[in-house]
Scaffold this active site. Structure first.
Site, PDB file in Angstrom:
ATOM      1  N   CYS A  54       8.727   2.732   0.212  1.00 47.76           N
ATOM      2  CA  CYS A  54       7.943   1.509   0.305  1.00 47.76           C
ATOM      3  C   CYS A  54       8.774   0.382  -0.282  1.00 47.76           C
ATOM      4  O   CYS A  54       9.235   0.476  -1.409  1.00 47.76           O
ATOM      5  CB  CYS A  54       6.618   1.628  -0.429  1.00 47.76           C
ATOM      6  SG  CYS A  54       6.387   3.129  -1.384  1.00 47.76           S
ATOM      7  N   GLU A  78       0.481  -7.721  -0.906  1.00 44.00           N
ATOM      8  CA  GLU A  78       1.358  -7.551   0.254  1.00 44.00           C
ATOM      9  C   GLU A  78       0.574  -7.474   1.563  1.00 44.00           C
ATOM     10  O   GLU A  78      -0.572  -7.002   1.596  1.00 44.00           O
ATOM     11  CB  GLU A  78       2.151  -6.247   0.138  1.00 44.00           C
ATOM     12  CG  GLU A  78       3.031  -6.149  -1.077  1.00 44.00           C
ATOM     13  CD  GLU A  78       3.780  -4.833  -1.149  1.00 44.00           C
ATOM     14  OE1 GLU A  78       4.898  -4.831  -1.692  1.00 44.00           O
ATOM     15  OE2 GLU A  78       3.254  -3.797  -0.670  1.00 44.00           O
TER      16      GLU A  78
END
Length: 252
Positions: A101, A164
């Site tokens: 990630c 995000e």
């Protein structure tokens, strides 16, 4: 007159900062990389360094950036490759999470390409090599299957956090892992039942985005991946093309 979104207001604000001298030097250096700032519809509106983007003081003002979460499954048995983040990581250290990630960067022109999610695919291949030592030829950009985007906010501690628009990418590939120990402290392949058991283990902790994705999407998509095995019994991420309406931005 239309109101200005919190993300755009934050992008034009004076940012809080912090001294990183007490943190790992390499992780501090990486905090200078520049993330792509976006509004609530995932339109690029600027750039800021990772340190700025991940400070809760700035996140609480609405600062939002683009990210990806990559999931690598082994073709032969459909097992998922997990990693445990290194203790040196500034945000979410020591937590178990999906394969990789991270963020497409404003520093690279090709990672800003939005058509067919090309920028995040390129960034995924780059970071899989950086974190897990997986050669880029084993993670070709065209082999990633994009599924959807999620908009989420998650604190790490009082100082750091994430806010995000996260692109979820699946990849089926046999990969060679040579871990960067400054990035990850452990890795393992798991099947669905093994991951569910890990989630129930009080001695193990997980990143919030991974738990969100697992709860809302992962297990159902994983079942579908296994259902769509090829004639040779192998799984292929590309078989999930069209499973999800990827044009939608899911707010968590």
């Amino acid at each position: 007159m239309a109101s200005v979104s919190p993300a755009i207001q934050a992008a034009n604000a004076v940012f809080a900062s912090i001294d990183l001298s007490d943190y790992d030097a390499e992780q501090g250096r990486l905090m200078q990389e520049r993330c792509i700032l976006v509004d609530e519809e995932d339109n690029a509106i600027g750039a800021a360094d990772k340190k700025t983007c991940h400070l809760m003081e700035n996140i609480n003002k609405g600062l939002l950036h683009r990210a990806f979460s990559a999931f690598i499954f082994r073709p032969s048995d459909g097992k998922l490759l997990l990693q445990q983040r290194a203790s040196e990581k500034i945000t979410f250290p020591d937590l178990w999470t999906n394969t990789c990630c991270s963020h497409p960067l404003d520093d690279f022109q090709d990672e800003k390409i939005e058509k067919d999610q090309l920028g995040v695919r390129i960034a995924s291949s780059r970071k899989l090599e950086h974190e897990l030592g997986i050669p880029r030829e084993q993670t070709p950009v065209d082999a990633f299957q994009y599924l959807t985007r999620i908009h989420y906010l998650a604190p790490s501690n009082g100082t750091w956090g994430e806010h995000e628009v996260d692109y979820i990418l699946f990849l089926t590939a046999d990969v060679t892992v040579t871990p960067n120990l400054n990035e990850i402290k452990a890795y393992k392949y798991v099947d669905k039942a093994e991951l569910q058991t890990m989630f129930q283990d009080p001695t193990k902790a997980f990143t919030p985005w991974f738990k969100l994705i697992a709860r809302e999407f992962l297990f159902g998509w994983w079942d579908e991946l296994l259902k769509r095995k090829g004639p040779d019994g192998s799984v292929c991420a590309k078989s999930l093309d069209g499973l999800v309406d990827g044009t939608k931005l899911v707010k968590m």
